[in-house]
Design an enzyme around this catalytic site. Structure first.
Site: not given
Length: 236
Positions: A76-77
């Site tokens: 979930d960058i």
């Protein structure tokens, strides 16, 4: 939290402790950060200078290199999960946050933590394989997201815009993104632009092979020298 507590890179949020209260409530304690996340930064100040973008992306890669070497994928960058801080005379210090959906590569236990075949991540920054085969993503999926973050920092816009999250996911799977130069109506450093587009390749095989490799490729971009400690200090 257990997985994140194994990481100790200075560009990764630090977990100090975790456990359960006598009442059974789960808790964890992490370092307190003062600064601004990249989403708020761009929304308030607009697209960033290329040298500053490289400085930021290199630190994200440094954080991910440790995580990936430990067999962990962030998944979930995105700009809202990356904090820019000023600490102890160091300005523009990056902290990668929210390893809450981290995936342990080749871990049987991970199958009990997330539903098989479920989508994990944020649509604007999800790789094609995270959409098509979420159970089989590897570290290169994080590199796609790094490219999408770089695109956002460079142009002030996400790679794709659509009426719904599902449509955005479809674009990541099949649509060819505009180059930052086309989107921004101006020219950017060719190496940096090419590297961002390479990270956004549909096939993981066409992306840089690791976060460490991406770090060094970013370091070879000409604008890397354009952002200095003095400029960062003056901005803060």
């Amino acid at each position: 939290v257990k997985l994140t507590s194994l990481l100790n890179h200075p560009n990764t949020i630090t977990i100090y402790d975790y456990g359960r209260t006598p009442e059974g409530i789960f808790y964890y304690a992490m370092e307190l950060l003062e600064g601004v996340d990249l989403e708020k930064l761009v929304n308030q100040y607009g697209a960033l200078p290329e040298g500053r973008i490289i400085h930021i992306l290199k630190q994200i890669c440094a954080s991910l290199a440790e995580a990936h070497s430990a067999g962990l994928i962030h998944r979930d960058i995105k700009p809202a999960n990356i904090m820019l801080c000023a600490r102890a005379g160091i300005y523009d210090l990056v902290k990668v946050l929210d390893f809450g959906v981290v995936k342990a590569m080749d871990s049987e236990a991970m199958g009990r933590l997330t539903a098989s075949g479920s989508w994990v991540g944020t649509p604007n920054y999800m790789s094609p394989e995270a959409v098509n085969s979420p159970d089989s993503v590897d570290a290169r999926s994080d590199l796609y997201a790094v490219g999408a973050v770089g695109y956002f920092l460079l142009t002030g816009t996400p790679v794709f815009s659509a009426a719904s999250p599902i449509e955005i996911l479809r674009c990541h799977v099949s649509a060819i993104p505009e180059t930052p130069s086309s989107r921004g109506g101006r020219s950017y450093d060719l190496r940096l632009e090419s590297l961002i587009m390479r990270c956004l390749a549909k096939s993981p095989l066409q992306r840089p092979t690791s976060a460490a490799v991406l770090f060094h490729l970013l370091d070879e971009c000409d604008p890397v020298k354009d952002w200095s400690h003095d400029k960062a200090t003056a901005w803060w």
